[in-house]
Every structure is written in C-alpha cells, then in structure tokens.
Design a protein around this motif. Structure first.
Motif, mmCIF file in Angstrom:
data_model
loop_
_atom_site.group_PDB
_atom_site.id
_atom_site.type_symbol
_atom_site.label_atom_id
_atom_site.label_comp_id
_atom_site.label_asym_id
_atom_site.label_seq_id
_atom_site.Cartn_x
_atom_site.Cartn_y
_atom_site.Cartn_z
ATOM 1 N N LEU B 126 0.831 -1.207 0.000
ATOM 2 C CA LEU B 126 0.000 0.000 0.000
ATOM 3 C C LEU B 126 0.864 1.253 0.000
ATOM 4 O O LEU B 126 0.568 2.242 -0.660
ATOM 5 C CB LEU B 126 -0.929 0.001 1.218
ATOM 6 C CG LEU B 126 -2.067 -1.010 1.149
ATOM 7 C CD1 LEU B 126 -2.817 -1.058 2.479
ATOM 8 C CD2 LEU B 126 -3.028 -0.657 0.024
ATOM 9 N N ARG B 127 1.960 1.185 0.746
ATOM 10 C CA ARG B 127 2.830 2.341 0.874
ATOM 11 C C ARG B 127 3.611 2.573 -0.428
ATOM 12 O O ARG B 127 3.630 3.672 -0.952
ATOM 13 C CB ARG B 127 3.790 2.083 2.034
ATOM 14 C CG ARG B 127 4.796 3.150 2.320
ATOM 15 C CD ARG B 127 4.173 4.268 3.138
ATOM 16 N NE ARG B 127 5.187 5.191 3.606
ATOM 17 C CZ ARG B 127 5.844 6.024 2.814
ATOM 18 N NH1 ARG B 127 5.572 6.044 1.531
ATOM 19 N NH2 ARG B 127 6.750 6.827 3.300
ATOM 20 N N LEU B 182 -0.918 -12.264 -5.252
ATOM 21 C CA LEU B 182 -2.374 -12.247 -5.385
ATOM 22 C C LEU B 182 -3.046 -12.241 -4.014
ATOM 23 O O LEU B 182 -4.051 -11.573 -3.805
ATOM 24 C CB LEU B 182 -2.836 -13.456 -6.204
ATOM 25 C CG LEU B 182 -2.287 -13.502 -7.632
ATOM 26 C CD1 LEU B 182 -2.762 -14.742 -8.354
ATOM 27 C CD2 LEU B 182 -2.685 -12.260 -8.416
ATOM 28 N N GLN B 183 -2.443 -12.986 -3.088
ATOM 29 C CA GLN B 183 -2.961 -13.031 -1.721
ATOM 30 C C GLN B 183 -2.979 -11.635 -1.101
ATOM 31 O O GLN B 183 -3.932 -11.256 -0.433
ATOM 32 C CB GLN B 183 -2.014 -13.899 -0.903
ATOM 33 C CG GLN B 183 -2.623 -15.026 -0.162
ATOM 34 C CD GLN B 183 -1.527 -15.747 0.602
ATOM 35 O OE1 GLN B 183 -0.353 -15.763 0.207
ATOM 36 N NE2 GLN B 183 -1.887 -16.345 1.709
ATOM 37 N N VAL B 184 -1.898 -10.895 -1.318
ATOM 38 C CA VAL B 184 -1.808 -9.549 -0.756
ATOM 39 C C VAL B 184 -2.903 -8.659 -1.362
ATOM 40 O O VAL B 184 -3.614 -7.959 -0.649
ATOM 41 C CB VAL B 184 -0.412 -8.926 -1.007
ATOM 42 C CG1 VAL B 184 -0.410 -7.448 -0.679
ATOM 43 C CG2 VAL B 184 0.638 -9.652 -0.187
ATOM 44 N N ILE B 185 -3.062 -8.738 -2.669
ATOM 45 C CA ILE B 185 -4.063 -7.897 -3.329
ATOM 46 C C ILE B 185 -5.470 -8.258 -2.826
ATOM 47 O O ILE B 185 -6.268 -7.375 -2.512
ATOM 48 C CB ILE B 185 -3.987 -8.061 -4.871
ATOM 49 C CG1 ILE B 185 -2.628 -7.554 -5.376
ATOM 50 C CG2 ILE B 185 -5.125 -7.307 -5.555
ATOM 51 C CD1 ILE B 185 -2.416 -7.740 -6.863
ATOM 52 N N TYR B 186 -5.725 -9.557 -2.706
ATOM 53 C CA TYR B 186 -7.053 -9.990 -2.273
ATOM 54 C C TYR B 186 -7.303 -9.599 -0.815
ATOM 55 O O TYR B 186 -8.420 -9.246 -0.436
ATOM 56 C CB TYR B 186 -7.201 -11.498 -2.464
ATOM 57 C CG TYR B 186 -8.628 -11.982 -2.413
ATOM 58 C CD1 TYR B 186 -9.662 -11.206 -2.949
ATOM 59 C CD2 TYR B 186 -8.969 -13.202 -1.852
ATOM 60 C CE1 TYR B 186 -10.973 -11.643 -2.904
ATOM 61 C CE2 TYR B 186 -10.281 -13.638 -1.812
ATOM 62 C CZ TYR B 186 -11.275 -12.860 -2.335
ATOM 63 O OH TYR B 186 -12.577 -13.285 -2.291
ATOM 64 N N LEU B 187 -6.234 -9.640 -0.015
ATOM 65 C CA LEU B 187 -6.375 -9.239 1.377
ATOM 66 C C LEU B 187 -6.685 -7.753 1.490
ATOM 67 O O LEU B 187 -7.522 -7.340 2.292
ATOM 68 C CB LEU B 187 -5.086 -9.566 2.117
ATOM 69 C CG LEU B 187 -5.255 -9.827 3.583
ATOM 70 C CD1 LEU B 187 -4.529 -11.107 3.955
ATOM 71 C CD2 LEU B 187 -4.718 -8.692 4.428
ATOM 72 N N ARG B 212 -7.197 -1.514 -8.612
ATOM 73 C CA ARG B 212 -6.173 -0.853 -9.424
ATOM 74 C C ARG B 212 -4.913 -1.724 -9.513
ATOM 75 O O ARG B 212 -4.334 -1.901 -10.584
ATOM 76 C CB ARG B 212 -5.837 0.507 -8.810
ATOM 77 C CG ARG B 212 -5.209 1.466 -9.799
ATOM 78 C CD ARG B 212 -5.064 2.858 -9.201
ATOM 79 N NE ARG B 212 -6.339 3.440 -8.828
ATOM 80 C CZ ARG B 212 -6.538 4.188 -7.739
ATOM 81 N NH1 ARG B 212 -5.543 4.419 -6.912
ATOM 82 N NH2 ARG B 212 -7.715 4.701 -7.484
ATOM 83 N N LEU B 213 -4.501 -2.297 -8.375
ATOM 84 C CA LEU B 213 -3.335 -3.190 -8.379
ATOM 85 C C LEU B 213 -3.587 -4.390 -9.281
ATOM 86 O O LEU B 213 -2.718 -4.806 -10.056
ATOM 87 C CB LEU B 213 -3.037 -3.687 -6.962
ATOM 88 C CG LEU B 213 -2.288 -2.768 -6.025
ATOM 89 C CD1 LEU B 213 -2.283 -3.355 -4.614
ATOM 90 C CD2 LEU B 213 -0.860 -2.553 -6.493
ATOM 91 N N GLY B 214 -4.791 -4.949 -9.177
ATOM 92 C CA GLY B 214 -5.143 -6.109 -9.986
ATOM 93 C C GLY B 214 -5.086 -5.790 -11.478
ATOM 94 O O GLY B 214 -4.565 -6.569 -12.270
#
Lengths: 120, 409
Positions: B126-127, B182-187, B212-214
């Motif tokens: 995120l940062r 993908l886990q991070v994005i989904y979280l 947006r990341l996805g």
C-alpha cells in the motif's frame, strides 16, 4: 552475499528412523554438499552430534557457568549448519530448499553480519 | 501547467519504483524522488514541462540520490553505485517504457516477498505500490501510524540486509511466487470490503486500490490467476452499495436490490472472467469469480442457477478442501434441493471443532431451520451465532432475524 543455513529437526524423528533410512539421508547430504561445491555455492558446513552432547557456557561476573544442554527446551533441535555463498536471498532460499533435512524439519536462512574492521 | 499534486499523483509511483532499482535502496529512492519533485516544482514554471516528464524526474532523482551518497559518504556498500554512476552514461539511466513497467512488477514482487510477514507485505504494498502515506495506510488498516511505520521500517531493513532481490521471478519460479502477490491484493480488497460500513471515514478506499493493483498486474503479467482475481473483485464490488442498508444492516443476496448492482462493474468483471476461463489450470480465484458471475447474471435469487453454483463449489472444494468451502457448498445444496439436504451436510461438518466457534456456521444452520419451519431450532442457532459474531452489521442482521422469529405466529 554469505548466508548461513541452520538445520533443525526433531531428533525423535531421526531416532525413529531405520538404519537404512538414516544412512540414505546422510548420503543425500553428502551428495548435496558435492553439488553445491561444484556450483561454487558451498563455503563450509558441519553436521552436529545430538543435543544431549551439548553444554552451554555463560560468563557472569567473571565466573564461568556450565550447564548441561541448550538453554531452552525447543521442539526442534539444531542439527547442523551450512555457510553458503549466494547472489541474493532468493538463491539462498532455493539452495536451502534442496538441503535434505528440509523435508523433516526446518532450515533457518540468515545473512551473515560482517564485523566492523579491527580498531587501529 | 499541472499542479504538484497532479504531477505527484501521475508519476510518483513509477519514479519511485525505477529509482529503487537504480539506487538499490528504498529509503534513498524515496528521498531522491521527493527531491526530484521539488526540483520540478522549482524549475518547470520557468522552463516549461519537459517533453518526457517521467524521464526527467527519474534522471533528476537518480542524480540527487547519487549526490546524497557522495555527501554522506555513507555505507561502503554503496561505493560501487557511486563508481558506476560516474561511468554511467545518460543513456543507461534513460528510462524506457518497458523498463519502467518492469520496475513496477519488480517492486510488487519485492513488497510481496514470501519471506516477509503478511502484515508487512500488505503495508509495504500500500505504501510503495499504491503511493499512500504512512498515515493513510495506518488508518485504512486500523493500525496506529507509529506501529505501521515500525512495520515498514523493519520490512525495508529485511529487504536490504537479507538481500531480497529487486527482480521479477523467473518463469519457473512464478507458480511459487505469484500466489503471494495475489494473496496480498485480495487481502487488501477484503480489508476494504469487510468494512465499507460507513462507520469509518477515511480518504482511502482499499477496494479501489486493490482493483487498481489487480488491473496493473493483469496488464503486466497476463496470467489466468490474475484475470480470475480481478474478475472476482469486480463482481463482488458490483454489489458494494446493496450489501447494507443505510442504517448499516446486512442484506443477504436474496434481499439485495439487484437493479442497484453496478452494471458496468459486472460487465468488466465478466469480460475478465472470459479471458481467465480458457487459461488452465483454472485457479481458485477464477472458480470463485465464476460463482460470483452466476449471481451477477441472475435476475433474481429464485432464478439463480444453483445447480451450477453447487458444481463450482465442488470444483473449488477439490482444490481447497476446507470446512468453510464445505459450508458454502451445503448452503448451495440446500437451495438447489431442500433445507433438509443442506442441514444434513452441515451436521456432518460438526466434526470440525472450529465450526463450533464459527458464527456463520450457526447462522447458516439457523437460516435452514427457519426455511424448513423449525422455529425453535432456528432461534437456538441464531442465538449461538449472535454470541459468536463480533462485527456490528452482522450482529444487527442476526438480531433482526431473531426478532422476526419471536413474533407470535
């Protein structure tokens, strides 16, 4: 970069192994060392005698204290170590994942810390 | 002439990602990038915006970073950087579009490296990837800014000291490394989804950041798993506004006003799903997105293709045989066949001790008892669920259901 791979496993698992399985594991470790040496990745390493041969040394107020065994009762015991030369953590982790006892216990991978230069 | 905020919005993430590669250090890259933006603010009003503002910012940031290293004569380990910078021609630093894109991927894979804790990966992503401030990330994750700053500092130190490389994993390593990303994005998405309850007033929308990341990842790394996750997020998000009443009460799928589902999001989600489906192996995200797609395309709860949903849950269960998936499958079977059929499957699940403490297990049982007309058992199960539920909207929902049941018949 230099990394140390510390090999841990439960000695009870090893003790329960058949003699044949134990010998095979040792041979696998020897082959692994040969492979990593050929790749120029292996700098040093050693397997260790079981934990009941360990003695812990402490110096407090100038006095040396000796105790039997390691400080804490842990689930897995230190069984050996490798000193590896890898370009980065990814390579170090990949090398560690091919150390045979990784299947039985766990391998802790740590970068080495170079000590500062000697004072003049 | 764009304002500094607009410039920053537009370029900061890419400048940062490329500078980390060129300078080999997160913090140095951050300082250098800030200096580059300050320089732009100072110079551009007079000289006009350069033809390629992004390249200008990267070049300027790089020079500032190297200056910084020289000034502080810091860390011997940077000596090689200073040495190469003297020899480095402008052309080498000159960023082309391709390498800037690769830097985005490098940054994402580094932030999501499996040797970092999940919390650190989310915070770093995120940062660094989304360009949020520490305060924004902290408030979005309901953490104290000091705690979060600590977490980020520790993670960056590990990246540097443990030698986590700034690189996109090789093709052969991708199956091992992509899931972590993908886990991070989904979280991040679920963090946002679970608390879009209007109680929290923050200027960051984690759902939008995750999508947006996805999207960015789907452009850079066209894999079925990535498309599947993006489709899943879009299809879920299409229901964002109807999941709760204005007063914050939870609305079940059948109660939701389907006319208010976001048709555009559904279209986009379905389009990504179309792209994901032919790519094998079909990932769990793609299967979940397929389930969401069945709901999204059904005009009403009654006309939903429950047989298909049961089949999809069965396929999903083969990949991830968890009791939670079994629970969802049981609910789908109940609707396809009968509440009794569902209850039988739920009873079989009670052998998993964790189910006894899971409020949704009891809530699902209660719902099926209610439908089968067993009011007493339903009340009991709702009470058990209520005792275990902690989130306000869920408690509200369960309380409402209990109140309905206690009305004299």
């Amino acid at each position: 970069m230099k990394y140390v791979a510390l090999v841990y496993y439960q000695e009870s698992i090893i003790n329960a192994m058949t003699e044949q399985a134990w010998q095979d594991l040792n041979q696998e470790c020897i082959a692994g060392v040969e492979r990593m040496t050929a790749q120029g990745k292996y700098l040093a390493g050693q397997a260790l005698q079981p934990i009941d041969t360990a003695t812990t040394v402490r110096v407090r107020h100038g006095e040396t204290l000796l105790t039997d065994g390691p400080f804490a009762e842990t689930k897995e015991q230190l069984a050996g170590f490798y000193l590896l030369d890898a370009v980065d953590l990814n390579e170090a982790l990949q090398l560690a994942s091919r150390i045979a006892p990784a299947r039985l216990g766990s391998i802790e991978v740590r970068p080495v810390r170079e000590l500062p230069p000697k004072r003049e | 002439m764009a304002t500094i905020e607009q410039l920053y919005q537009c370029y900061s993430r890419r400048v940062q990602a490329t500078l980390i590669r060129l300078l080999g250090d997160f913090s140095l890259a951050e300082e250098a990038s800030q200096e580059a933006f300050a320089a732009a603010l100072q110079q551009w009003p007079a000289t006009g915006e350069p033809d390629n503002p992004l390249a200008w910012l990267i070049r300027t940031g790089y020079r500032r970073g190297i200056d910084q290293l020289r000034r502080h004569g810091t860390a011997r380990r940077n000596a090689h950087l200073i040495a190469t910078s003297d020899a480095m021609t402008e052309a080498m630093v000159e960023p082309d579009e391709r390498s800037i894109e690769d830097d985005q991927l490098r940054l994402l894979f580094t932030c999501c490296h499996p040797s970092l804790t999940m919390e650190a990966r989310v915070a770093l992503t995120l940062r660094e990837m989304c360009g949020l401030t520490t305060e924004q990330v902290a408030s979005a994750l309901l953490t104290k800014p000091a705690t979060l700053a600590q977490r980020i500092v520790r993670a960056k130190r590990k990246i540097r000291d443990a030698g986590i490389p700034y690189e996109v994993p090789e093709r052969t390593q991708l199956p091992q490394r992509l899931p972590s990303v993908l886990q991070v994005i989904y979280l991040v998405f679920n963090e946002g989804y679970s608390r879009s309850d209007g109680e929290q007033v923050i200027d960051v929308n984690l759902i939008d950041e995750a999508i947006r990341l996805g999207r960015a990842l789907a452009d850079l790394l066209p894999h079925g798993e990535v498309f599947g996750l993006l489709a899943l997020m879009l299809l879920h998000d299409a229901r964002r506004d109807t999941r709760q009443t204005v007063s914050g009460e939870l609305m079940t799928l059948e109660e939701q006003d389907r006319k208010r589902w976001d048709a555009e999001r559904i279209r986009t989600g379905l389009a990504w799903l179309e792209r994901a489906l032919p790519l094998t192996p079909v990932s769990a995200y793609t299967l979940q997105a397929s389930i969401a797609a069945v709901h999204a395309q059904a005009p009403s709860a009654e006309t939903t293709d429950w047989a298909r949903i049961v089949r999809l849950y069965e396929a999903l269960y083969l990949q991830q045989p968890t009791p939670i998936l079994a629970l969802n499958r049981a609910v789908a079977v109940a609707i396809r066949d009968s509440p009794q059929a569902g209850l039988m499957l739920l009873d079989a699940l009670s052998e998993h001790p964790q189910m006894h403490h899971y409020h949704l297990y009891h809530a699902a049982k209660a719902e099926l008892y209610r439908r089968s007309g067993d009011r007493l058992a339903a009340v009991q199960a709702y009470q058990q669920a209520l005792a275990l539920a902690s989130q306000y909207p869920e408690r509200q929902f369960l309380t409402r259901r209990l109140a309905e049941l206690n009305l004299p018949a």
